[in-house]
Design a protein around this motif. Structure first.
Motif, PDB file in Angstrom:
ATOM      1  N   GLY A   1       0.802  -1.219   0.000  1.00 22.06           N
ATOM      2  CA  GLY A   1       0.000   0.000   0.000  1.00 22.06           C
ATOM      3  C   GLY A   1       0.830   1.262   0.000  1.00 22.06           C
ATOM      4  N   GLY A   2       2.153   1.130  -0.115  1.00 23.42           N
ATOM      5  CA  GLY A   2       3.024   2.294  -0.098  1.00 23.42           C
ATOM      6  C   GLY A   2       3.542   2.626  -1.485  1.00 23.42           C
ATOM      7  N   THR A   3       4.093   3.826  -1.628  1.00 24.23           N
ATOM      8  CA  THR A   3       4.655   4.264  -2.916  1.00 24.23           C
ATOM      9  C   THR A   3       6.116   4.654  -2.784  1.00 24.23           C
ATOM     10  N   LYS A   4       6.622   4.677  -1.569  1.00 23.01           N
ATOM     11  CA  LYS A   4       7.984   5.137  -1.318  1.00 23.01           C
ATOM     12  C   LYS A   4       8.923   3.950  -1.197  1.00 23.01           C
ATOM     13  N   SER A   5      10.074   4.041  -1.868  1.00 23.30           N
ATOM     14  CA  SER A   5      11.090   2.999  -1.755  1.00 23.30           C
ATOM     15  C   SER A   5      11.900   3.204  -0.471  1.00 23.30           C
ATOM     16  N   ILE A   6      12.174   2.115   0.216  1.00 24.14           N
ATOM     17  CA  ILE A   6      12.921   2.164   1.480  1.00 24.14           C
ATOM     18  C   ILE A   6      14.180   1.320   1.322  1.00 24.14           C
ATOM     19  N   LYS A   7      15.340   1.930   1.530  1.00 26.10           N
ATOM     20  CA  LYS A   7      16.601   1.186   1.424  1.00 26.10           C
ATOM     21  C   LYS A   7      16.814   0.381   2.708  1.00 26.10           C
ATOM     22  N   VAL A   8      17.301  -0.843   2.540  1.00 26.49           N
ATOM     23  CA  VAL A   8      17.582  -1.699   3.700  1.00 26.49           C
ATOM     24  C   VAL A   8      19.012  -2.225   3.604  1.00 26.49           C
ATOM     25  N   ASP A   9      19.666  -2.273   4.756  1.00 27.24           N
ATOM     26  CA  ASP A   9      21.025  -2.809   4.845  1.00 27.24           C
ATOM     27  C   ASP A   9      20.954  -4.118   5.619  1.00 27.24           C
ATOM     28  N   ILE A  10      20.797  -5.216   4.902  1.00 26.12           N
ATOM     29  CA  ILE A  10      20.619  -6.515   5.559  1.00 26.12           C
ATOM     30  C   ILE A  10      21.459  -7.584   4.878  1.00 26.12           C
ATOM     31  N   ARG A  11      21.722  -8.627   5.668  1.00 30.47           N
ATOM     32  CA  ARG A  11      22.347  -9.836   5.122  1.00 30.47           C
ATOM     33  C   ARG A  11      21.265 -10.920   5.125  1.00 30.47           C
ATOM     34  N   ILE A  12      21.037 -11.559   3.986  1.00 29.63           N
ATOM     35  CA  ILE A  12      19.979 -12.559   3.882  1.00 29.63           C
ATOM     36  C   ILE A  12      20.580 -13.959   3.887  1.00 29.63           C
ATOM     37  N   ILE A  13      20.015 -14.807   4.757  1.00 25.06           N
ATOM     38  CA  ILE A  13      20.338 -16.238   4.789  1.00 25.06           C
ATOM     39  C   ILE A  13      19.039 -16.986   4.525  1.00 25.06           C
ATOM     40  N   ALA A  14      19.065 -17.914   3.591  1.00 22.40           N
ATOM     41  CA  ALA A  14      17.891 -18.742   3.292  1.00 22.40           C
ATOM     42  C   ALA A  14      18.169 -20.168   3.731  1.00 22.40           C
ATOM     43  N   ALA A  15      17.120 -20.882   4.117  1.00 24.03           N
ATOM     44  CA  ALA A  15      17.266 -22.277   4.540  1.00 24.03           C
ATOM     45  C   ALA A  15      16.151 -23.103   3.920  1.00 24.03           C
ATOM     46  N   THR A  16      16.476 -24.332   3.576  1.00 22.11           N
ATOM     47  CA  THR A  16      15.478 -25.211   2.959  1.00 22.11           C
ATOM     48  C   THR A  16      15.794 -26.671   3.254  1.00 22.11           C
ATOM     49  N   ASN A  17      14.751 -27.483   3.294  1.00 24.70           N
ATOM     50  CA  ASN A  17      14.936 -28.932   3.415  1.00 24.70           C
ATOM     51  C   ASN A  17      14.573 -29.646   2.105  1.00 24.70           C
ATOM     52  N   GLN A  18      14.426 -28.854   1.034  1.00 24.67           N
ATOM     53  CA  GLN A  18      14.069 -29.416  -0.270  1.00 24.67           C
ATOM     54  C   GLN A  18      15.226 -29.245  -1.263  1.00 24.67           C
ATOM     55  N   ASP A  19      15.134 -29.977  -2.376  1.00 25.19           N
ATOM     56  CA  ASP A  19      16.115 -29.856  -3.452  1.00 25.19           C
ATOM     57  C   ASP A  19      15.663 -28.722  -4.379  1.00 25.19           C
ATOM     58  N   LEU A  20      16.226 -27.537  -4.180  1.00 23.63           N
ATOM     59  CA  LEU A  20      15.790 -26.376  -4.959  1.00 23.63           C
ATOM     60  C   LEU A  20      16.136 -26.512  -6.438  1.00 23.63           C
ATOM     61  N   LYS A  21      17.256 -27.201  -6.748  1.00 25.13           N
ATOM     62  CA  LYS A  21      17.604 -27.423  -8.157  1.00 25.13           C
ATOM     63  C   LYS A  21      16.494 -28.186  -8.865  1.00 25.13           C
ATOM     64  N   LYS A  22      15.999 -29.202  -8.202  1.00 28.22           N
ATOM     65  CA  LYS A  22      14.918 -30.002  -8.781  1.00 28.22           C
ATOM     66  C   LYS A  22      13.658 -29.146  -8.936  1.00 28.22           C
ATOM     67  N   MET A  23      13.391 -28.298  -7.948  1.00 30.09           N
ATOM     68  CA  MET A  23      12.219 -27.424  -8.030  1.00 30.09           C
ATOM     69  C   MET A  23      12.359 -26.419  -9.171  1.00 30.09           C
ATOM     70  N   VAL A  24      13.590 -25.948  -9.429  1.00 28.60           N
ATOM     71  CA  VAL A  24      13.828 -25.050 -10.569  1.00 28.60           C
ATOM     72  C   VAL A  24      13.506 -25.765 -11.872  1.00 28.60           C
ATOM     73  N   ALA A  25      13.985 -27.036 -11.985  1.00 24.03           N
ATOM     74  CA  ALA A  25      13.741 -27.821 -13.205  1.00 24.03           C
ATOM     75  C   ALA A  25      12.251 -28.066 -13.423  1.00 24.03           C
ATOM     76  N   GLU A  26      11.491 -28.168 -12.308  1.00 24.74           N
ATOM     77  CA  GLU A  26      10.050 -28.425 -12.406  1.00 24.74           C
ATOM     78  C   GLU A  26       9.248 -27.129 -12.545  1.00 24.74           C
ATOM     79  N   GLY A  27       9.918 -25.987 -12.538  1.00 20.84           N
ATOM     80  CA  GLY A  27       9.241 -24.712 -12.697  1.00 20.84           C
ATOM     81  C   GLY A  27       8.561 -24.214 -11.441  1.00 20.84           C
ATOM     82  N   ARG A  28       8.924 -24.763 -10.282  1.00 19.08           N
ATOM     83  CA  ARG A  28       8.292 -24.364  -9.024  1.00 19.08           C
ATOM     84  C   ARG A  28       9.137 -23.370  -8.238  1.00 19.08           C
TER      85      ARG A  28
END
Length: 692
Positions: free
Chosen positions: A507-534
């Motif tokens: 609902g906003g129109t203003k861009s907000i800069k963020v200074d963050i480090r992102i860590i992602a975690a998964t228990n799935q095979d993301l490569k396989k999900m990429v191949a399946e288009g998911r």
């Protein structure tokens, strides 16, 4: 639709509803009187309403069971002669006598406990009733499984488990505004030591009794041994394994012991008379006991060594006995510990070393205050194998960069723990660490949680708007757990954040800069999900700048003994659970299990087992039953005469016992639990008895 047809439909619907009601059996909670100190922050009415919110139809106080049993006790004590009567209210004491002191079974009052009496009463009122006891006592769980009591109690939950259920279901008892309460009576003091005598209202002169109140494990054992030897002249023992039920192992109260005791006494009127009792026609409160005695187990050399190692006796010279424990040698003490007859900590040199070690530990913490938090986090990555050492080394190097990290591994391996360790090892350690589970929220809520929203963005939006996780993590680290469940539309928005470090609130129109480090975690095979288009390929490569894979526990099972030691120390530090030795047969079972829940499951199993183990040794019977179930294909059963099948099984068992005993027939007969003569008779029948 014709009126007649409509009437028939309504009648059919009503019949179906009534049938459904009949099928649903009422579930009644019977609540131990110590609930007042287990949940001191809530009123009686709030506790009752919160229990009904999780599915109980009714809640009854165990104090009703006390009123049922008191007249039976009075009558029994009036007619019994020349016998020390031991109360049957404490299931831990009853089990101790049945298993280890069967000579005292005739001394146990043949009367149901208050819990069993109330359960029988409720089922007498309606045989469809299902009764669940809620209290602080773990021993009640085993009592409910007693073969003589099948069908009396349908379940047992502890106060700790109730708190966990409330938390899991988001139930807050404090929100209920209700005057509902129970009338206070002397029965409410039952959880305190001597509670039974108070309720009986008897004194020594009334029945020519000499009364004794006994509490605590050590005192229980001493007094029961004295009764066995005929050295105790008292006529009645009001005996509890704990310091009253207000000190049960699962009380989970925010109050200390004396605070609980003071609260319970403060709620009682000073002039309350003893309980008058309640008699119900057709209610049988008699109880039979079973001799469950089994000889004390003998430790293997491995078990002796593990117990000695626990008290820092590694080399022969460490076993020079100081005699402070009262045993002739350290090995005799270790044997007593294995059999549950001695406490593992009662070793003077060990206690001195332990206190010195704790002093040095806190000195080190003070000296390394700046590094304490990161190092503690890295210590939580459990294990000593090369694979774990590699993960720790890679994590330390990755922490020094600001690159995005993708942590992969099965559920329970410790992905969030590793993410926290990386954060506290990084230059962002003084910034916030924010975690969000992408699978826990629907797409609409997930977007507002991640990006925040402006005032008026949607119906119910907070005045002034709300910052999202990206903003809250500014200057720190954001963990996106179960990233595989992020919807494709959200994946595109996350990609923009990774590329530009800019967000826009819903609902906003203003861009907000963020200074963050992102860590992602998964228990799935993301490569396989990429191949399946998911899963978006561009997002995958943006996330997987530094990939860290945590192997499942079954792939590093050799690390299990060390993991058990580390988790034992952690449970002692964080939850005050006394560390215990894992018996060899227990360790063998743990080593063969496949651990689908990984480290998290191992921690849960060890915590449960160490709570249940009465002595200082965790044995197979303390483990959850599902650990014994093997994933093996079922063997096809060959139909044959039962007599032949029994004979074949006898052969297999005798052959196995002889192999285990190294050919020693006396030992083999003991293993099988049969007389030596019977074993020789079977050997002769099978043609196995040679002249040698």
């Amino acid at each position: 639709m014709c009126p007649k047809s409509q009437t028939n439909r309504k009648r059919l619907a009503a019949n179906q509803r009534n049938a459904g009601k009949k099928r649903r059996q009422p579930v009644i909670a019977i609540l131990a009187p110590s609930f007042r100190v287990a949940f001191p922050e809530f009123s009686v009415g709030q506790v009752i309403m919160a229990l009904k919110a999780i599915g109980f139809n009714e809640v009854e106080p165990v104090t009703k069971g006390i009123e049922l049993t008191v007249p039976v006790y009075r009558e029994y004590l009036a007619r019994v002669e020349k016998t020390t009567v031991i109360s049957s209210y404490c299931p831990a004491v009853v089990m101790l006598i049945q298993k280890h002191m069967p000579e005292l079974i005739p001394n146990l009052a043949p009367i149901d406990s208050a819990v069993l009496a109330l359960a029988k009463y409720l089922k007498l009122q309606n045989r469809e009733n299902r009764v669940v006891f809620i209290g602080p006592c773990v021993a009640k769980k085993e009592e409910a499984r007693d073969e003589n009591l099948v069908g009396v109690l349908d379940g047992v939950l502890t106060f700790r488990e109730i708190r966990e259920i409330w938390q899991e279901k988001g139930i807050r008892p404090a929100i209920y505004k209700t005057p509902l309460s129970w009338e206070e009576s002397l029965t409410e003091l039952f959880p305190v030591s001597g509670g039974l005598l108070r309720n009986l209202g008897i004194k020594g002169r009334d029945y020519n009794l000499e009364l004794a109140v006994v509490e605590g494990k050590d005192e229980c054992l001493k007094v029961l041994q004295a009764v066995k030897r005929g050295e105790f002249n008292g006529k009645f023992l009001d005996i509890l394994f704990c310091r009253g039920c207000i000190d049960g192992p699962e009380i989970a109260s925010p109050l200390e012991f004396y605070g609980r005791k003071s609260l319970l006494f403060s709620q009682q009127r000073s002039s309350q008379p003893p309980v008058q009792g309640l008699k119900v026609a057709g209610l049988d409160l008699s109880r039979r006991y079973i001799n469950k005695y089994q000889p004390l187990p003998e430790p293997s050399e491995h078990d002796i060594r593990e117990i000695l190692k626990f008290t820092q006796k590694i080399n022969p010279e460490d076993e020079l006995n100081c005699g402070a424990c009262g045993y002739e040698s350290c090995r005799e003490k270790a044997r007593a510990v294995y059999q549950g007859l001695a406490e593992i900590h009662m070793c003077l040199p060990y206690l001195l070393n332990l206190s010195q070690g704790e002093i040095e530990y806190y000195k080190d913490r003070l000296r390394n205050l700046d590094r304490a938090k990161p190092m503690l986090s890295l210590e939580r990555i459990l294990g000593d194998l090369p694979e774990v050492a590699h993960i720790k080394a890679l994590s330390e190097r990755a922490a020094q960069s600001d690159s995005t990290i993708l942590i992969t591994g099965e559920s329970g391996v410790g992905k969030e723990v590793l993410a926290q360790a990386i954060h506290y090892l990084s230059p962002r350690a003084n910034g916030p660490f924010i975690a969000i589970n992408c699978a826990a929220l629907p797409e609409m809520l997930l977007e507002s949680e991640l990006f925040g929203y402006e005032e008026g963005a949607f119906t119910g939006a907070r005045k002034g708007g709300k910052p999202g996780k990206f903003e809250l993590a500014n200057g720190g680290t954001l963990l996106l757990d179960e990233i595989e469940d992020l919807p494709l539309t959200m994946q595109a928005k996350l990609l923009r954040v990774l590329q530009e470090r800019v967000i826009e609130r819903v609902g906003g129109t203003k861009s907000i800069k963020v200074d963050i480090r992102i860590i992602a975690a998964t228990n799935q095979d993301l490569k396989k999900m990429v191949a399946e288009g998911r899963f978006r390929a561009d997002l995958y490569y943006r996330l997987n700048v530094i990939g860290i894979h945590i192997p499942p526990l079954r792939d590093r099972i050799k690390d299990l003994p060390r993991l058990i030691d580390i988790i034992g120390e952690k449970l002692y530090r964080e939850k005050g659970i006394t560390p215990k030795v894992i018996a060899k047969e227990t360790l063998d079972l743990l080593m063969t299990y496949h651990w689908p829940g990984n480290i998290r499951e191992l921690e849960n199993v060890l915590e449960r087992s160490m709570y249940l183990a009465e002595g200082s040794v965790v044995r197979p019977e303390h483990l959850p039953s599902y650990l014994f179930e093997k994933d093996l294909p079922k063997r096809r059963v060959q139909i044959k005469p039962l007599k032949d099948a029994v004979r074949e099984l006898e052969k297999e068992l005798i052959e196995a016992a002889l192999a285990e005993a190294g050919g020693n027939k006396v030992l083999a007969s003991e293993l099988l639990g049969i007389p030596r003569a019977t074993l020789y008779l079977r050997l002769k029948e099978f043609g196995w008895l040679s002249e040698n």
